[in-house]
Design a protein around this motif. Sequence first.
Motif, PDB file in Angstrom:
ATOM      1  N   THR A   1       0.007   3.963  -3.051  1.00 56.99           N
ATOM      2  CA  THR A   1       0.701   5.150  -3.534  1.00 56.99           C
ATOM      3  C   THR A   1       1.326   5.861  -2.349  1.00 56.99           C
ATOM      4  OG1 THR A   1      -0.823   5.448  -5.392  1.00 56.99           O
ATOM      5  CG2 THR A   1       0.487   7.350  -4.739  1.00 56.99           C
ATOM      6  N   ARG A   2       2.569   6.281  -2.517  1.00 58.05           N
ATOM      7  CA  ARG A   2       3.269   7.015  -1.463  1.00 58.05           C
ATOM      8  C   ARG A   2       3.230   8.509  -1.785  1.00 58.05           C
ATOM      9  NH1 ARG A   2       7.919   5.038  -2.219  1.00 58.05           N
ATOM     10  NH2 ARG A   2       7.978   3.434  -0.592  1.00 58.05           N
ATOM     11  N   LEU A   3       2.790   9.303  -0.829  1.00 56.00           N
ATOM     12  CA  LEU A   3       2.809  10.759  -0.944  1.00 56.00           C
ATOM     13  C   LEU A   3       3.936  11.293  -0.073  1.00 56.00           C
ATOM     14  CD1 LEU A   3       1.684  13.651  -1.503  1.00 56.00           C
ATOM     15  CD2 LEU A   3       0.179  13.304   0.460  1.00 56.00           C
ATOM     16  N   ILE A   4       4.791  12.103  -0.657  1.00 56.22           N
ATOM     17  CA  ILE A   4       5.905  12.706   0.081  1.00 56.22           C
ATOM     18  C   ILE A   4       5.792  14.219  -0.011  1.00 56.22           C
ATOM     19  CG2 ILE A   4       8.407  13.020   0.165  1.00 56.22           C
ATOM     20  CD1 ILE A   4       8.732  10.215  -0.880  1.00 56.22           C
TER      21      ILE A   4
ATOM     22  N   LEU B   1       2.733   9.870   3.491  1.00 53.69           N
ATOM     23  CA  LEU B   1       1.532   9.065   3.674  1.00 53.69           C
ATOM     24  C   LEU B   1       1.590   7.923   2.676  1.00 53.69           C
ATOM     25  CD1 LEU B   1      -1.219  11.870   3.694  1.00 53.69           C
ATOM     26  CD2 LEU B   1      -0.192  10.795   5.702  1.00 53.69           C
ATOM     27  N   VAL B   2       1.064   6.782   3.063  1.00 54.04           N
ATOM     28  CA  VAL B   2       0.864   5.677   2.129  1.00 54.04           C
ATOM     29  C   VAL B   2      -0.643   5.489   2.002  1.00 54.04           C
ATOM     30  CG1 VAL B   2       1.218   3.242   1.644  1.00 54.04           C
ATOM     31  CG2 VAL B   2       3.060   4.590   2.676  1.00 54.04           C
ATOM     32  N   ILE B   3      -1.131   5.545   0.761  1.00 58.96           N
ATOM     33  CA  ILE B   3      -2.562   5.596   0.495  1.00 58.96           C
ATOM     34  C   ILE B   3      -2.961   4.421  -0.387  1.00 58.96           C
ATOM     35  CG2 ILE B   3      -4.404   7.052  -0.450  1.00 58.96           C
ATOM     36  CD1 ILE B   3      -2.214   9.368  -0.236  1.00 58.96           C
ATOM     37  N   ASP B   4      -4.074   3.775  -0.059  1.00 65.41           N
ATOM     38  CA  ASP B   4      -4.543   2.702  -0.932  1.00 65.41           C
ATOM     39  C   ASP B   4      -5.417   3.271  -2.040  1.00 65.41           C
ATOM     40  OD1 ASP B   4      -7.118   3.125   0.051  1.00 65.41           O
ATOM     41  OD2 ASP B   4      -7.101   1.373   1.375  1.00 65.41           O
TER      42      ASP B   4
ATOM     43  N   GLY C   1      -8.459   3.220  -2.578  1.00 62.45           N
ATOM     44  CA  GLY C   1      -9.713   3.826  -2.151  1.00 62.45           C
ATOM     45  C   GLY C   1      -9.549   5.141  -1.423  1.00 62.45           C
ATOM     46  N   GLY C   2      -8.306   5.594  -1.235  1.00 69.94           N
ATOM     47  CA  GLY C   2      -8.050   6.867  -0.567  1.00 69.94           C
ATOM     48  C   GLY C   2      -7.848   6.770   0.922  1.00 69.94           C
ATOM     49  N   THR C   3      -7.726   5.541   1.436  1.00 63.74           N
ATOM     50  CA  THR C   3      -7.495   5.353   2.870  1.00 63.74           C
ATOM     51  C   THR C   3      -6.006   5.429   3.173  1.00 63.74           C
ATOM     52  OG1 THR C   3      -9.445   3.946   3.071  1.00 63.74           O
ATOM     53  CG2 THR C   3      -7.798   3.797   4.833  1.00 63.74           C
ATOM     54  N   VAL C   4      -5.650   6.182   4.194  1.00 64.77           N
ATOM     55  CA  VAL C   4      -4.249   6.277   4.611  1.00 64.77           C
ATOM     56  C   VAL C   4      -3.914   5.053   5.452  1.00 64.77           C
ATOM     57  CG1 VAL C   4      -2.553   7.614   5.906  1.00 64.77           C
ATOM     58  CG2 VAL C   4      -4.305   8.795   4.553  1.00 64.77           C
ATOM     59  N   VAL C   5      -2.964   4.235   4.971  1.00 64.58           N
ATOM     60  CA  VAL C   5      -2.605   3.000   5.670  1.00 64.58           C
ATOM     61  C   VAL C   5      -1.292   3.126   6.440  1.00 64.58           C
ATOM     62  CG1 VAL C   5      -3.874   1.580   4.026  1.00 64.58           C
ATOM     63  CG2 VAL C   5      -1.456   2.066   3.616  1.00 64.58           C
ATOM     64  N   ASP C   6      -0.551   4.205   6.185  1.00 61.91           N
ATOM     65  CA  ASP C   6       0.696   4.414   6.917  1.00 61.91           C
ATOM     66  C   ASP C   6       1.067   5.882   6.810  1.00 61.91           C
ATOM     67  OD1 ASP C   6       2.934   3.905   8.433  1.00 61.91           O
ATOM     68  OD2 ASP C   6       4.123   3.076   6.779  1.00 61.91           O
ATOM     69  N   ARG C   7       1.788   6.359   7.806  1.00 61.03           N
ATOM     70  CA  ARG C   7       2.238   7.745   7.802  1.00 61.03           C
ATOM     71  C   ARG C   7       3.487   7.854   8.666  1.00 61.03           C
ATOM     72  NH1 ARG C   7      -1.978  11.025   8.724  1.00 61.03           N
ATOM     73  NH2 ARG C   7      -3.577   9.401   8.837  1.00 61.03           N
ATOM     74  N   GLY C   8       4.216   8.946   8.478  1.00 63.45           N
ATOM     75  CA  GLY C   8       5.421   9.145   9.276  1.00 63.45           C
ATOM     76  C   GLY C   8       6.357  10.132   8.609  1.00 63.45           C
ATOM     77  N   ARG C   9       7.642  10.018   8.924  1.00 60.72           N
ATOM     78  CA  ARG C   9       8.676  10.875   8.335  1.00 60.72           C
ATOM     79  C   ARG C   9       9.793  10.000   7.789  1.00 60.72           C
ATOM     80  NH1 ARG C   9       8.669  16.340   9.370  1.00 60.72           N
ATOM     81  NH2 ARG C   9       6.946  17.065  10.688  1.00 60.72           N
ATOM     82  N   MET C  10      10.227  10.305   6.588  1.00 63.37           N
ATOM     83  CA  MET C  10      11.293   9.542   5.940  1.00 63.37           C
ATOM     84  C   MET C  10      12.621  10.234   6.203  1.00 63.37           C
ATOM     85  SD  MET C  10       9.484   8.581   2.303  1.00 63.37           S
ATOM     86  CE  MET C  10      10.760   7.382   1.924  1.00 63.37           C
ATOM     87  N   PRO C  11      13.564   9.540   6.835  1.00 66.57           N
ATOM     88  CA  PRO C  11      14.869  10.159   7.103  1.00 66.57           C
ATOM     89  C   PRO C  11      15.742  10.169   5.865  1.00 66.57           C
ATOM     90  CG  PRO C  11      14.847   7.910   7.891  1.00 66.57           C
ATOM     91  CD  PRO C  11      13.454   8.177   7.395  1.00 66.57           C
TER      92      PRO C  11
ATOM     93  N   THR D   1       4.966   6.882  -6.509  1.00 68.34           N
ATOM     94  CA  THR D   1       5.309   7.946  -5.571  1.00 68.34           C
ATOM     95  C   THR D   1       4.939   9.306  -6.156  1.00 68.34           C
ATOM     96  OG1 THR D   1       7.113   6.673  -4.582  1.00 68.34           O
ATOM     97  CG2 THR D   1       7.183   9.063  -4.310  1.00 68.34           C
ATOM     98  N   VAL D   2       4.225  10.073  -5.357  1.00 68.88           N
ATOM     99  CA  VAL D   2       3.849  11.437  -5.718  1.00 68.88           C
ATOM    100  C   VAL D   2       4.527  12.379  -4.729  1.00 68.88           C
ATOM    101  CG1 VAL D   2       1.956  13.096  -5.937  1.00 68.88           C
ATOM    102  CG2 VAL D   2       1.648  10.725  -6.699  1.00 68.88           C
TER     103      VAL D   2
END
Length: 366
Positions: free
Chosen positions: A4-7, A20-23, A25-35, A47-48
Amino acid sequence: MSLTRLILIPALGSEPAPFLVIDAGGTVVDRGRMPLDAVERPSAMRTVAVVPGTDVLVRWLDLPPGGGAQVRTAALWALRDSLAAPADRLVLTLGPPVPAGEPRLVLVVSQALLAAWTDYLDALGVQADVMIPDMMTLPVPAADDAVTTVAFGPGLALRGQGLALSVQPDLLDLVRGDRRVVAIEDGREIERLLVAATLDPPVNLLSGLDRGGDRVGWRRAAALAAVLLLSPLILTLASAARDDLAAHRIAAGTQDLIRTRLPDMAAAADPVAEIDRRLAVAAPPGGVTAAAAALFTAVEGVEGAELDSFIADPETGVRATVTYPAYQDLATLKAALAAAGMRLEDTSTVEDGGHVVSEIIIGAPL
């Protein structure tokens, strides 16, 4: 693996979006800023979007049982003095069903703002499945004399028992009243709250979008809300009426029903016109606190201008008295309020001792 992607939609539409990209189980597997307008589109996934809550109205209302259309109608009627825009320009979202006798969560946002957030996500190359106002990601404090706060960009989100809103930080003392502040400032804790809201959204603004004519206008809301006091069966019949003859009967009966069931309008010759009058003086989007903040900012932007009085009254609207050096300064004040999505209308302007004094009313754009 289900992801799931959180924006986090920023307050300024020109800024990139933290994500954030979350699996599962609630683990963050990726993060950053979307241009914005990236050449390569992001991967497709649920996407949330967490949106700024400043212009989202949140209330808990005593609503009757019934289907979605009937309950939304009752909610619109209950909020009539808090909403300045026409009902067909608003999106009303109901919270989860509650046991009989308990107040139900209701959220209202303008259709235009929801569309603007959607356009922003389109520029990122994604589409939201869920939209949550930022204050709804906060925990509700157990004590009724406390309020939880989290800063999201330039705004401050607040949650308390029966309270949920986002404001400018300098308005915190004004809106919290006597409640003590429990500020959440640890980044890891804030991320944990966001992850929890993403995996189990407390509400979804998109669920309030019109699906086949489910939303009603103010006149229709007045009719249905009045009839609702009589019988759910009559409400169903009124809601089903589509032809001109039925609409005429509803309109004719509405005035009598409003006078009977709403005593405060009994003296009005035309109750529907009275509703229109009240809407004209209702507080702008964001409520009285937003109007006060916008007016203070506008006055500070005009050298020599002063705010002499500020009054919010359900009967007469949000009104103020301002003094400024020259007549053209009024146009500057109007432009500043317009930039904040509000309308400034001067009801009286006179010259007094070398200064100009205006009685003004602040409302939603016409």
